[in-house]
Enzyme design. Sequence first.
Site, short mmCIF file in Angstrom:
data_model
loop_
_atom_site.label_atom_id
_atom_site.label_comp_id
_atom_site.label_asym_id
_atom_site.label_seq_id
_atom_site.Cartn_x
_atom_site.Cartn_y
_atom_site.Cartn_z
CG ASP A 203 26.66 46.18 19.67
OD1 ASP A 203 27.05 47.60 20.52
OD2 ASP A 203 25.76 46.25 19.80
CD GLU A 263 29.50 48.18 24.20
OE1 GLU A 263 29.00 47.25 23.17
OE2 GLU A 263 28.73 48.92 24.58
O1 TEU Z 1 25.94 49.07 24.23
C1 TEU Z 1 26.02 48.14 25.05
C2 TEU Z 1 25.20 48.72 26.88
O2 TEU Z 1 25.23 48.06 27.14
C3 TEU Z 1 24.36 50.29 26.26
O3 TEU Z 1 23.84 50.36 25.70
C4 TEU Z 1 24.23 50.82 27.82
O4 TEU Z 1 23.32 49.68 28.51
C5 TEU Z 1 23.21 51.83 27.29
O5 TEU Z 1 23.80 53.13 26.65
C6 TEU Z 1 22.49 52.49 28.44
O6 TEU Z 1 21.98 53.48 28.36
C7 TEU Z 1 26.04 49.12 22.50
C8 TEU Z 1 25.85 50.16 21.96
O7 TEU Z 1 27.17 51.19 22.31
C9 TEU Z 1 24.17 50.87 21.97
O8 TEU Z 1 24.29 52.01 21.18
C10 TEU Z 1 23.36 49.86 21.21
O9 TEU Z 1 21.95 50.44 22.17
C11 TEU Z 1 23.23 48.58 22.15
O10 TEU Z 1 24.98 47.78 22.22
C12 TEU Z 1 22.33 47.69 21.40
O11 TEU Z 1 22.88 46.82 20.09
#
Ligand code: TEU
Length: 540
Positions: A203, A263
């Site tokens: 993540d 990610e």
């Molecule tokens: O996502 C990274 C992230 O940047 C996303 O949260 C994106 O910016 C956001 O969904 C836009 O609305 C990861 C995870 O996939 C996400 O679910 C988490 O909220 C985030 O990291 C924090 O851990």
Amino acid sequence: TTDPDWWRQAVVYQIYPRSFADANGDGVGDLPGIISRVPYLVALGIDAVWLSPFYPSALADGGYDVDDYRNVDPRLGTLEDFDQLVEALHVEGIKLIVDIVPNHTSNRHEWFVEALAAAKGHPARDRYIFRDGLDGAPDQPPSDWDSVFGGSAWAQTDDGQWYLHMFAAEQPDLNWQHPEVRSDFLDTLKFWSDRGVDGFRVDVAHALVKDLSEPFPSQAALPRQSESYGKHPLWDQDGVHEIYKDWRKLLNTYDPPRSAVAEAFVPASRRARYASADGLGQAFNFDLLQADFEYEKFRQVIEANLALADENGSSSTWVFSNHDVVRHATRYGLPKNPKGGWQDGKDWLLSNGTEPTVDVALGLRRARAATLLMLALPGSAYLYQGEELGLQEVGELPAANLQDPAYFRSKGAEKGRDGCRVPIPWTVEGLSFGFGSGGSHLVQPKWFGAYSVEAQQADVESTLSLYRKALAVRRGLRTGNSLTWVDESDSVMHFTRPGGWQCVTNFGVAPVELPDAAVVLSSGPLDGDKLPGDTTAWLI
Ligand code: TEU
């Protein structure tokens, strides 16, 4: 034995555990629920499951606020249930990848509880990023940085210090310069790898190491680190790659080596570093997900990502939907996003402030065509639970039911992420459409039954049947990493893969001639030897 490169051409199915299947009827999905649905995963024909966080969590951010990295949320089950899930998947030849969230813990993690209880300057605070107010002013945050979820990226503690959180205030950022942070995450990777986990999804992989030299630059003065991300001053520092070198060393001590996919919200040029052989090995590209259903964009994205994969000996990842974005069966039915940008729920409202009308039939036609195209590409394809049902985004959740912090920051202008996290419909009827014997933690709409597994199971034309057939055909054909373009026009995408496998997608509206060959699969009805618009056909 397992091919150590299994992940390069795999089809990975993302399960958001709280919304997949509920075995104990409490309205929340759980690990025994997933175990009960392993036959469904086998029938679908996937190679691996990516399990989103199942760790103890207050759900301040859907489970990405982790209290304990080496345990299971008791509402989802136990470590024994986890071991049974690993066994149930492995016996069917399905791999398991688990989410790991290194950028931040939750504010309930024992380290953060200790840090808050400690006095200013105590070493316990060094595992996080604590600072005094700007120029020592007690009520001034150390900088003007914004959190991804809106508002300041700094939260104040009772003793006047501030701590950094790039996401919710319940997600304090870890200090990855700290040796204990680095060693504890190696323990976590070892803990799950020892339990048979085959790989990890990392993540926010780009953000662990921050440039915290002072005075802190103002956010307004900093370049956008990536077109798909807000103007955040801390993205993509090179230091992360030292960390991943250590992770790769550990993951390679297993047979087969454990895989890892980053990610990383970084421009394509930086992505190769995350995908290198001495690093995590693979990095998501969100480019197809960000592109509208258009020939030019798809062609450009495919060529760029295949070139990048060849260059660093990795393999492409393709994805259209996940737990963070509006489902692509809905996105493709939206009028063009008036403000451009990533159709992930941002700018959901039209420029006149009204909700757009979704053309559901068009959206599904395009989603089926796009997914069949994706599954013909070299590389690994990531499917999000429910997309195999053609599931639409749920736009009508009751306000009191909303859980996602991303929604609240913009008073509805952004859809937030609850709409793609509503529990899966398994049956046409039933209190929670077969999700479990109780209700469902996010309210399912009345129309969910028509999209259920039961409603589609026996229908050879259903989206579920299309995915099942496509994954079966793909399994037999996915040899080699090459793709050869057969240029025809600027709206018909036609390429061949080894073994005589051809994929033709008509992005236009006028039907086009199909090449002379046997059609093995099409995403929609054909007019004899004509391919209608918004349709993909596989030929041999
Ligand atoms: O996502 C990274 C992230 O940047 C996303 O949260 C994106 O910016 C956001 O969904 C836009 O609305 C990861 C995870 O996939 C996400 O679910 C988490 O909220 C985030 O990291 C924090 O851990």
